[in-house]
Design an enzyme around this catalytic site. Sequence first.
Site, PDB file in Angstrom:
ATOM      1  N   LYS A 107      -8.227 -13.738 -13.263  1.00  0.00           N
ATOM      2  CA  LYS A 107      -9.189 -12.798 -13.821  1.00  0.00           C
ATOM      3  C   LYS A 107      -9.040 -12.579 -15.332  1.00  0.00           C
ATOM      4  O   LYS A 107     -10.018 -12.267 -16.012  1.00  0.00           O
ATOM      5  CB  LYS A 107      -9.107 -11.456 -13.087  1.00  0.00           C
ATOM      6  CG  LYS A 107      -9.562 -11.533 -11.634  1.00  0.00           C
ATOM      7  CD  LYS A 107      -9.535 -10.170 -10.973  1.00  0.00           C
ATOM      8  CE  LYS A 107      -9.980 -10.266  -9.515  1.00  0.00           C
ATOM      9  NZ  LYS A 107     -10.046  -8.941  -8.876  1.00  0.00           N
TER      10      LYS A 107
ATOM     11  N   ASP B 209     -15.733  -5.606 -10.347  1.00  0.00           N
ATOM     12  CA  ASP B 209     -14.709  -5.002  -9.487  1.00  0.00           C
ATOM     13  C   ASP B 209     -14.699  -3.483  -9.602  1.00  0.00           C
ATOM     14  O   ASP B 209     -14.731  -2.764  -8.601  1.00  0.00           O
ATOM     15  CB  ASP B 209     -13.317  -5.532  -9.859  1.00  0.00           C
ATOM     16  CG  ASP B 209     -12.945  -6.808  -9.132  1.00  0.00           C
ATOM     17  OD1 ASP B 209     -13.553  -7.107  -8.094  1.00  0.00           O
ATOM     18  OD2 ASP B 209     -12.037  -7.504  -9.609  1.00  0.00           O
TER      19      ASP B 209
END
Length: 285
Positions: A73, A109
């Site tokens: 990420k 997210d």
Amino acid sequence: MSAARQFKSELCAVFGQPVAENPTQCMMEAAFRELGLDWRYLTIEVAPRDLADAIRGMRAMGFRGANCTLPHKVAVLRYLDELSHAAQAIGAVNCIVRRGERLLGENTDGKGFLQSVQEFGPVAGRKAVILGAGGAARAIGVELLKAGAAAITVVNRTRLRGEELAEVLNRQAPGRGAFVLWEGDYQVPAGTDYLINATSIGLFPDLDARVPLALDSLVPATIVCDVIPNPPRTRLLRDAESRGCRTLDGLGMLVNQGVIGIQLWTGLEPSPAVMRRALEEVFNS
């Protein structure tokens, strides 16, 4: 003779390592079917050393989008053409969107988590403890502060990463981020509204892995959240329920961020209910 048709499916994927336990494919393809789209979502194991090649392959093969999960990420940022404001603020990307020949890094997210936790009430003025300092922790922390959280404590076993995340949070909201080194069983401070496990402890197949936590420091007023979707009911959540805590599993966050991803890739509005049902069917079978 029947009408001609085309046979090319549009492709999306998730890149991660390990990734075999990731259930995203089942909910995304259920959403594509419900929308009448001939799209496929692939679950692809990508080692850190191969991430640059994976992004080049995504470009070459015309993928419409991709998700990044652990451990990519943060590392993926350098291979993208531009970042959304959210991804810039968080310093992590979990969603890649094709815009012509360019790849945009987005972070969904934190938005997905925020939508889930707000089912318990407003976030403004609340205090949170986040276990872990990776990409998910970054996204959750930034979005909680944007929603008005009063304070966030980052608890991590590596000082450097924990302090880096605290700095990210304090750039978002000066004075509201703090770091605590994780040593032994963590004692949850009195007055904690949310305890959030943003580590991979308890992820399949390590179902009995224990989050190092002093269970007697959990009180019913604390909402205990786990970002792990597989299994949905982790050992941490079971232990928290035994202490009288309300809990939030990782499926809600997974569905919510997946909805945003599909909106970005297709311009269409998928059904969260269809996606959640696909996940529940997998885990209940």
